[in-house]
Write a protein that holds these residues in place. Structure first.
Motif, PDB file in Angstrom:
ATOM      1  N   PRO A  71      39.624  43.475  35.337  1.00 35.56           N
ATOM      2  CA  PRO A  71      40.779  44.250  35.357  1.00 35.56           C
ATOM      3  C   PRO A  71      40.545  45.506  36.478  1.00 35.56           C
ATOM      4  O   PRO A  71      41.438  45.734  37.077  1.00 35.56           O
ATOM      5  CB  PRO A  71      41.002  44.441  34.039  1.00 35.56           C
ATOM      6  CG  PRO A  71      40.055  44.292  33.231  1.00 35.56           C
ATOM      7  CD  PRO A  71      39.176  43.454  33.790  1.00 35.56           C
ATOM      8  N   ASN A  72      39.463  46.232  35.975  1.00 35.19           N
ATOM      9  CA  ASN A  72      39.292  47.412  36.763  1.00 35.19           C
ATOM     10  C   ASN A  72      39.032  46.968  38.368  1.00 35.19           C
ATOM     11  O   ASN A  72      39.273  47.633  39.242  1.00 35.19           O
ATOM     12  CB  ASN A  72      37.932  48.164  36.515  1.00 35.19           C
ATOM     13  CG  ASN A  72      38.109  49.680  36.110  1.00 35.19           C
ATOM     14  OD1 ASN A  72      39.222  50.026  36.237  1.00 35.19           O
ATOM     15  ND2 ASN A  72      37.042  50.178  35.515  1.00 35.19           N
ATOM     16  N   GLY A  73      38.211  45.984  38.447  1.00 41.10           N
ATOM     17  CA  GLY A  73      38.071  45.270  39.885  1.00 41.10           C
ATOM     18  C   GLY A  73      39.408  45.174  40.692  1.00 41.10           C
ATOM     19  O   GLY A  73      39.454  45.268  41.719  1.00 41.10           O
ATOM     20  N   ILE A  97      44.568  47.990  45.090  1.00 36.40           N
ATOM     21  CA  ILE A  97      44.957  49.444  45.878  1.00 36.40           C
ATOM     22  C   ILE A  97      44.315  49.432  47.128  1.00 36.40           C
ATOM     23  O   ILE A  97      45.084  49.760  48.157  1.00 36.40           O
ATOM     24  CB  ILE A  97      44.490  50.612  44.860  1.00 36.40           C
ATOM     25  CG1 ILE A  97      45.135  50.660  43.680  1.00 36.40           C
ATOM     26  CG2 ILE A  97      44.843  51.946  45.920  1.00 36.40           C
ATOM     27  CD1 ILE A  97      44.811  51.809  42.705  1.00 36.40           C
ATOM     28  N   ALA A  98      43.099  49.136  47.350  1.00 38.50           N
ATOM     29  CA  ALA A  98      42.357  48.808  48.639  1.00 38.50           C
ATOM     30  C   ALA A  98      42.992  48.274  49.771  1.00 38.50           C
ATOM     31  O   ALA A  98      43.118  48.497  50.908  1.00 38.50           O
ATOM     32  CB  ALA A  98      40.869  48.592  48.493  1.00 38.50           C
ATOM     33  N   ARG A  99      43.731  46.953  49.066  1.00 41.69           N
ATOM     34  CA  ARG A  99      44.339  46.249  50.252  1.00 41.69           C
ATOM     35  C   ARG A  99      45.864  46.233  50.321  1.00 41.69           C
ATOM     36  O   ARG A  99      46.368  45.775  51.275  1.00 41.69           O
ATOM     37  CB  ARG A  99      43.945  44.662  49.514  1.00 41.69           C
ATOM     38  CG  ARG A  99      42.792  44.163  49.924  1.00 41.69           C
ATOM     39  CD  ARG A  99      42.237  42.825  49.221  1.00 41.69           C
ATOM     40  NE  ARG A  99      42.717  42.661  48.004  1.00 41.69           N
ATOM     41  CZ  ARG A  99      43.749  41.853  47.286  1.00 41.69           C
ATOM     42  NH1 ARG A  99      44.069  41.106  48.002  1.00 41.69           N
ATOM     43  NH2 ARG A  99      43.642  41.824  45.904  1.00 41.69           N
ATOM     44  N   THR A 114      55.431  38.304  51.396  1.00 39.08           N
ATOM     45  CA  THR A 114      54.067  38.350  52.505  1.00 39.08           C
ATOM     46  C   THR A 114      53.473  39.637  52.236  1.00 39.08           C
ATOM     47  O   THR A 114      53.685  40.683  52.712  1.00 39.08           O
ATOM     48  CB  THR A 114      54.958  38.008  54.047  1.00 39.08           C
ATOM     49  OG1 THR A 114      55.685  37.149  54.170  1.00 39.08           O
ATOM     50  CG2 THR A 114      53.694  38.270  54.724  1.00 39.08           C
ATOM     51  N   SER A 115      52.231  39.456  51.697  1.00 41.73           N
ATOM     52  CA  SER A 115      51.397  40.550  51.613  1.00 41.73           C
ATOM     53  C   SER A 115      49.920  39.991  51.208  1.00 41.73           C
ATOM     54  O   SER A 115      49.686  38.778  50.744  1.00 41.73           O
ATOM     55  CB  SER A 115      52.043  41.231  50.277  1.00 41.73           C
ATOM     56  OG  SER A 115      51.032  42.115  49.886  1.00 41.73           O
ATOM     57  N   LYS A 116      49.036  40.873  51.193  1.00 42.96           N
ATOM     58  CA  LYS A 116      47.796  40.783  50.902  1.00 42.96           C
ATOM     59  C   LYS A 116      47.554  40.732  49.304  1.00 42.96           C
ATOM     60  O   LYS A 116      46.381  40.462  48.871  1.00 42.96           O
ATOM     61  CB  LYS A 116      46.697  41.660  51.505  1.00 42.96           C
ATOM     62  CG  LYS A 116      46.724  41.353  53.085  1.00 42.96           C
ATOM     63  CD  LYS A 116      45.799  42.421  53.696  1.00 42.96           C
ATOM     64  CE  LYS A 116      45.503  42.225  55.227  1.00 42.96           C
ATOM     65  NZ  LYS A 116      44.433  42.953  55.842  1.00 42.96           N
TER      66      LYS A 116
END
Length: 601
Positions: free
Chosen positions: A38-40, A46-48, A126-128
């Motif tokens: 979950p942390n990952g 957030i990063a993507r 449409t999203s990463k």
């Protein structure tokens, strides 16, 4: 903060993958990129996320329509698109809120279908990244109840305060939460944590558990456990730093709380501290000025000293801070809607509820991040709180609900029986000077009059079931002289009269409410035994001189009215105790009936 850490939850990605594989959600290639823990998942997501997607997570909006994909023209002026699904996708919303007036809540199957449809919209854009929605409602029970029967109804906070049972308070929250979750709603904006120390409060009143901070704190703590631990929905304590001592409604004006810091610690803070100690997921802000906590003149919603310095840093709160609705006048008087959104986030809010100018506010927040006014670190911290909560509440793993399972959860026989039993323990017998109660109803002719078409009929039905012959003459909240004369005529020849009142004290809002006071006096002048039932605020008795028999239900919910019928007929012994002081009409410092008063058990 006792909320479990996200690091203790595992295999979120596996659960999501299983959901996709089962066909509940359309599978996309982005889902395969979710890390195993979950942390990952939160960090990677957030990063993507694009800036627009991260900002979208900070908004919780109302959408018009009973299903996700049918166009509704009411969405167009607010959002520029017609269907609820399009609204969700246009702004990458973090959440939505349901109301009856938006057609979001009609019946459990419809609500579940809307929830599933909106989740599908969130997860197929449409999203990463694939981030499900927080879906919320104000199901406080009592006077603020968005979803009616067949969902289980309870009489509300002040009634539970009268019952004095933290077990009942937790049970009511647990059942409410379980039924909401079955309908796809994962957040309840409850419990109200305001301490109603002002009897003239027009906006809180019976939404509060009590005027006693300790009792309110105990009830709030129990309900946080009921919602979150038992019901598996997020709870939201409201309205920080406390909305209990105001005679102004923040929906239409800007209240000012004049408590000192010491009074805040003693009167307002205990329920919020209790909620934090139990791991409350959310705390909702209040649109009011509290000069002792921030003398800038800003409402608490826009106050960094209140939201960041006090709530976040001093009280150590680590959950989500969400604003009250930003379409309320109490927060709109000083700044434009776009600026309000930015200032609320700068002050420390994580999510913005119901901004009335979405395009402008959304663009303003994006612009504030690009300019550095809101730092990337601050934005990411807010988004992290939102995503972590969605993981912790199981929304990421199980965003969809099974409509076929509704009947086994919502409004079950066990839930309804429990609600009846809880309600039976809340009615307060305040006055019984002539020992009219309990009334031997069998064979008696009884007039039921006063406030509420449904309320008077339910009460009459309850007395009929107890053997009485009943007549109903409903007069509303503002009875005219003609209606009063009609009620008096209907009373002739009756053995007793039961008259229901609803905020009969509130003549400050409209003098028409004084008609309720005139109605009660006219009925008393007939010489027929009159039983007054206050179906909302217990304070009415101070404005009804001559009243000999007086019951307080704190709610016009059917379960509360059914309970008072049982009390009148002697089937239930009243055991509720006043959770507030009732002051005299002319002097708020002189107590007519004290906290803890109650005849019966």
């Amino acid at each position: 903060m006792s909320r479990p850490s996200v690091t203790r939850r595992t295999a979120i990605a596996g659960a999501v993958a299983a959901t996709l594989a089962a066909g509940a959600l359309p599978a996309t290639s982005a889902g395969a990129a979710v890390p195993a823990g979950p942390n990952g998942w939160v960090t990677s997501t957030i990063a993507r996320m694009t800036l627009e997607e991260r900002v979208g997570q900070l908004f919780v909006q109302n959408v018009y329509g009973s299903d996700a994909t049918t166009p509704d023209a009411r969405n167009l002026p607010l959002y520029g698109v017609a269907s609820p699904a399009e609204v969700v996708q246009k702004y990458h919303l973090g959440g939505v809120i349901y109301f009856a007036w938006t057609d979001s809540v009609q019946n459990p199957p419809q609500i579940a279908g809307l929830s599933n449809g909106l989740q599908t919209a969130a997860l197929t854009q449409t999203s990463k990244v694939k981030v499900p929605l927080g879906i919320s409602v104000d199901q406080e029970q009592g006077v603020v109840t968005r979803i009616g029967p067949p969902a289980t109804q309870f009489p509300g906070s002040m009634a539970l305060g009268a019952g004095r049972s933290t077990e009942d308070a937790r049970t009511a929250a647990a059942i409410t939460g379980q039924e909401l979750r079955a309908m796809g709603i994962n957040t309840d904006f409850a419990p109200v944590s305001d301490v109603n120390v002002n009897p003239l409060n027009p906006v809180i009143g019976t939404r509060s558990f009590s005027s006693n901070p300790q009792l309110a704190a105990e009830m709030v703590a129990a309900q946080v456990q009921g919602y979150q631990e038992d019901g598996k929905v997020s709870a939201s304590a409201k309205h920080f730093p406390g909305h209990g001592d105001t005679a102004t409604d923040s929906h239409v004006a800007f209240p000012i709380i004049t408590h000192t810091r010491e009074e805040w610690e003693r009167l307002d803070a205990p329920p919020f501290k209790a909620a934090i100690a139990k791991g409350i997921d959310m705390i909702m802000t209040a649109h009011l000025s509290f000069p002792a906590l921030d003398d800038s003149g800003n409402p608490a919603t826009l106050s960094k000293p209140i939201l960041t310095d006090l709530l976040r840093n001093e009280l150590g709160y680590k959950g989500i801070i969400i604003t009250d609705a930003l379409n309320m006048q109490g927060v709109r008087d000083l700044y434009g809607d776009a600026e309000v959104a930015v200032r609320a986030l700068e002050a420390g809010a994580d999510q913005l509820l119901m901004t009335p100018a979405m395009d402008e506010a959304y663009a303003a927040v994006i612009g504030a991040v690009k300019s550095g006014r809101i730092s990337q670190a601050s934005l990411n911290a807010k988004v992290r709180r939102v995503l972590e909560l969605k993981v912790e509440r199981g929304i990421v793993a199980n965003p969809m609900v099974d409509p076929a399972a509704l009947d086994s959860v919502v409004g079950t026989a066990d839930h309804l029986a429990t609600a009846d039993a809880v309600s039976n323990r809340t009615t307060t017998l305040v006055k019984n000077d002539d020992s009219v109660l309990p009334l031997a109803t069998s064979g008696k002719n009884i007039l039921v009059t006063g406030y509420g078409v449904t309320t008077t009929q339910i009460l009459a039905d309850g007395l009929t079931q107890a053997g009485a012959a009943t007549t109903v003459n409903q007069t509303g909240t503002s009875p005219t002289d003609a209606q009063i004369a009609s009620a008096v005529a209907s009373a002739q020849g009756k053995d007793a009269v039961v008259v229901t009142t609803m905020k009969a004290w509130d003549t400050a809002v409209t003098d028409k409410r004084a008609g309720q006071q005139k109605l009660v006096k006219a009925l008393q002048d007939t010489g027929i035994p009159v039983i007054v039932v206050a179906t909302r605020d217990p304070y009415d008795i101070a404005y009804l001189p001559g009243t000999a028999t007086y019951l307080a239900t704190y709610s016009y919910s059917p379960v509360a009215i059914q309970a008072v019928a049982k009390v009148i007929s002697g089937q239930v012994t009243p055991s509720g105790k006043l959770p507030v002081d009732i002051p005299t009409k002319d002097d708020p410092n002189t107590v007519l009936y004290p906290f803890g008063h109650g005849l019966g058990n």
